[in-house]
Design a protein around this motif. Structure first.
Motif, short mmCIF file in Angstrom:
data_model
loop_
_atom_site.label_atom_id
_atom_site.label_comp_id
_atom_site.label_asym_id
_atom_site.label_seq_id
_atom_site.Cartn_x
_atom_site.Cartn_y
_atom_site.Cartn_z
N GLY A 272 0.85 -1.32 0.19
CA GLY A 272 0.58 0.10 0.31
C GLY A 272 0.96 1.23 0.09
N SER A 273 1.64 1.35 0.33
CA SER A 273 3.46 2.27 0.43
C SER A 273 3.42 2.81 -1.60
N GLU A 274 3.19 1.41 -2.08
CA GLU A 274 3.88 1.82 -3.58
C GLU A 274 3.76 2.85 -4.00
N PHE A 275 2.45 3.68 -4.17
CA PHE A 275 2.69 4.89 -4.79
C PHE A 275 3.60 6.18 -3.64
N LEU A 276 4.85 5.83 -2.75
CA LEU A 276 5.46 6.60 -1.75
C LEU A 276 7.00 6.42 -3.16
N TRP A 277 6.98 4.94 -3.66
CA TRP A 277 8.32 4.41 -3.76
C TRP A 277 8.82 5.60 -5.07
N PRO A 278 8.16 6.34 -6.28
CA PRO A 278 9.25 6.98 -6.67
C PRO A 278 9.54 7.88 -6.59
N TYR A 279 9.40 8.39 -5.64
CA TYR A 279 9.43 9.31 -4.90
C TYR A 279 10.75 9.30 -4.20
N HIS A 280 10.67 8.68 -3.32
CA HIS A 280 11.76 8.05 -2.41
C HIS A 280 13.04 7.35 -2.89
N ASP A 281 12.80 7.17 -4.16
CA ASP A 281 13.57 6.11 -5.19
C ASP A 281 14.60 7.30 -5.50
N GLN A 282 14.20 8.01 -5.67
CA GLN A 282 14.95 9.37 -6.36
C GLN A 282 15.15 10.95 -5.02
N VAL A 283 14.24 10.69 -4.15
CA VAL A 283 15.07 11.72 -3.27
C VAL A 283 15.95 11.15 -1.59
N TYR A 284 15.68 10.02 -1.30
CA TYR A 284 15.90 9.37 -0.08
C TYR A 284 16.39 8.19 -0.39
N TRP A 285 16.18 7.20 -0.97
CA TRP A 285 16.58 5.46 -0.63
C TRP A 285 18.67 5.79 -1.14
N ASP A 286 18.85 5.97 -2.09
CA ASP A 286 20.34 6.39 -2.52
C ASP A 286 20.82 7.26 -1.76
N LEU A 287 20.52 8.35 -1.90
CA LEU A 287 21.45 9.28 -0.99
C LEU A 287 21.93 9.13 0.56
N THR A 288 20.31 8.52 0.94
CA THR A 288 21.19 7.45 2.60
C THR A 288 21.60 6.59 2.41
N GLN A 289 21.52 5.81 2.12
CA GLN A 289 22.27 4.16 1.67
C GLN A 289 23.62 4.79 1.18
N ARG A 290 23.96 6.15 0.38
CA ARG A 290 25.56 5.27 0.41
C ARG A 290 26.34 6.68 1.28
N THR A 291 25.55 7.90 2.02
CA THR A 291 26.16 8.72 2.71
C THR A 291 26.34 7.59 4.29
N TYR A 292 25.10 7.26 4.49
CA TYR A 292 25.75 6.03 6.15
C TYR A 292 26.14 4.95 5.73
N ARG A 293 25.91 4.33 4.51
CA ARG A 293 27.03 3.37 4.88
C ARG A 293 28.32 4.16 4.40
N ALA A 294 29.05 5.21 3.67
CA ALA A 294 30.31 5.96 4.35
C ALA A 294 30.59 5.92 5.40
N GLU A 295 29.41 6.24 5.97
CA GLU A 295 30.29 6.63 7.87
C GLU A 295 30.28 5.20 8.67
N VAL A 296 29.64 4.48 8.18
CA VAL A 296 30.59 3.04 8.92
C VAL A 296 31.26 2.13 8.44
N ASP A 297 31.43 2.46 6.31
CA ASP A 297 32.04 1.27 5.95
C ASP A 297 31.97 2.28 5.01
N PRO A 298 33.60 2.71 5.43
CA PRO A 298 33.83 3.82 3.90
C PRO A 298 35.00 2.72 3.21
N GLY A 299 35.06 1.18 3.39
CA GLY A 299 35.86 0.62 3.04
C GLY A 299 35.37 -0.17 1.58
N PHE A 300 34.19 -0.46 1.69
CA PHE A 300 33.01 -0.82 0.46
C PHE A 300 33.85 0.12 -0.80
#
Length: 449
Positions: A272-300
């Motif tokens: 039921g949250s699918e209507f929110l996914w396009p926005y989150h894919d463009q705005v939140y998911w990618d940036l959040t994953q990369r920056t927080y991963r870089a904080e705890v796992d910069p070697g990846f």
């Protein structure tokens, strides 16, 4: 970057501080020294809420843009003193006031004080005014003093702060503690008495900070309200376990692949949250994953800084293929430094939207509630699942018939916590159903737990 460890921070704030009441004839705008501050500026204002501070330039609207719906009521007419400043720090990501200095804070002291203090850390990686609309307006109108911090680092490059993985996140906790201690001391001097009650309140990462403070520094607070707090656990779940599947599968889902759709649901995102996914894919998911991963796992990703934006699965060092469970033990230790345990030391009310499409409810607050129960602290926790709530309320105006704003529920929960601290038990934990037939205007102004 932190300039000292927590015990030294506290020692520096407390050393030489004398709690004396101001003279009875002192002007209401007498100087309010904030212990430990490296710089501060003070203003005597006719209105400390955003209704007034927008007009006088004592808030930054960009800090809080997109967090609340347009129809959220805005109070006004709260005169008092505002202190802006910063604590010693070496990082420079916060450009507010042209200071280019982190560890910035704001302290607001209403003339008609009810004896309470509310302390907040900013959501996301925003700056110190981020909670002005969502939290500050309500608590100031109720008579509380309000203190907020930028957490010591801001913006998409926050992960570059510190010397080792996890330092930037750990600093967030230290800065909230630092501000709480300093604000209590400043208040005691300004009003002639210490706060009778101190409440931690926050949204998203700010909600995580509430949880951490009540687990690790409970003696500083009387209780807290956690709005969609981020869950960090060393063994998972955490955002690094459920965001990569969403990133990996979303392109195929958008092309109509039912298996990719199911994979995103299996990662924890609500049907039921699918209507929110396009926005989150463009705005939140990618940036959040990369920056927080870089904080705890910069070697990846080797020499890259926070990976490759919007890379597709199969690209070398692509965060869409990140597998937290398979990463080295050092990565898990970095997360463990900031992990939550559920061992609350003070009462906490948690709110989380059932359609949260950044921090899925079944991978976040549902889990935290079970952690609190397993820790034997269930009597200190109330958990309200807000039907049709998203992570923040900014999209409510885009989807007024499909989303429910959580801010009115936060305001009700805050009042319920204040009553709890006076001995009136709050409603039992529950899923708070969307009222049948309620209009968007009604939902924007009221919420019953």
């Amino acid at each position: 970057m932190r300039t000292r460890r927590l015990p030294l921070v506290l020692a520096g704030l407390l050393a030489g501080t004398v709690l004396t009441a101001p003279a009875a004839t002192a002007a209401r705008c007498a100087p309010v020294p904030v212990p430990g501050a490296a710089h501060q500026e003070q203003a005597c204002l006719a209105d400390l809420t955003t209704t007034g501070t927008l007009a006088t330039g004592h808030t930054v609207q960009a800090d809080w843009a997109g967090l609340t719906s347009a129809a959220l009521p805005a109070p006004s007419g709260v005169p008092g003193v505002q202190v802006d400043g910063y604590f010693p720090d070496t990082s420079k990501t916060n450009g507010n006031h042209g200071w280019n200095h982190d560890a910035q804070f704001v302290l607001r002291l209403p003339d008609r004080w009810n004896g309470g203090l509310v302390v907040s850390g900013s959501p996301g990686t925003r700056r110190q005014y981020a909670d002005d609309r969502a939290i500050g307006d309500q608590v100031l109108a109720a008579g509380y003093a309000f203190a907020a911090t930028d957490k010591g680092n801001t913006g998409t490059d926050f992960h570059a702060d510190g010397r080792r993985p996890g330092d930037a996140l750990a600093e967030w906790n230290d800065r909230v503690t630092q501000l709480t201690v300093a604000a209590k001391l400043a208040i005691a001097r300004h009003y002639g008495r210490a706060p009778a009650r101190t409440i931690a309140a926050g949204l998203s990462n700010g909600g995580y900070l509430v949880r951490w403070q009540l687990e690790n520094r409970p003696w500083l607070y009387d209780g807290g309200v956690d709005w969609e707090g981020t869950l960090w656990t060393a063994g998972g779940p955490n955002l690094l376990t459920f965001l990569p599947p969403a990133l990996r599968e979303y392109p195929a889902y958008a092309a109509g692949d039912p298996q990719a759709h199911q994979a995103i649901l299996d990662a924890g995102f609500a049907p039921g949250s699918e209507f929110l996914w396009p926005y989150h894919d463009q705005v939140y998911w990618d940036l959040t994953q990369r920056t927080y991963r870089a904080e705890v796992d910069p070697g990846f990703d080797g020499a890259l800084a926070a990976g490759i934006p919007f890379c597709t699965s199969g690209t070398p060092a692509c965060d869409a293929d990140y597998d937290y469970a398979e990463r080295p033990a050092a990565v898990h230790r970095a997360v463990e430094r900031v992990a939550l345990t559920g061992r609350l030391g003070r009462p906490l009310l948690t709110l989380h939207g059932t359609l949260d499409s950044l921090l899925p409810i079944i991978r976040d607050s549902d889990v935290y509630d079970r952690m609190v129960e397993r820790a034997g602290r269930g009597a200190l926790h109330r958990y309200y699942r807000i039907e049709d709530g998203n992570h923040v309320d900014g999209l409510v105006d885009t989807f007024p018939d499909r989303l429910r704003p959580i801010a009115p529920c936060f305001r009700t929960a805050f009042t319920a916590l204040a009553d709890w601290l006076r001995g009136v038990r709050p409603p039992a934990s529950a899923t708070v159903a969307r009222p049948a037939g309620a209009t968007p205007a009604e939902l924007a102004t009221a919420c019953s737990l």
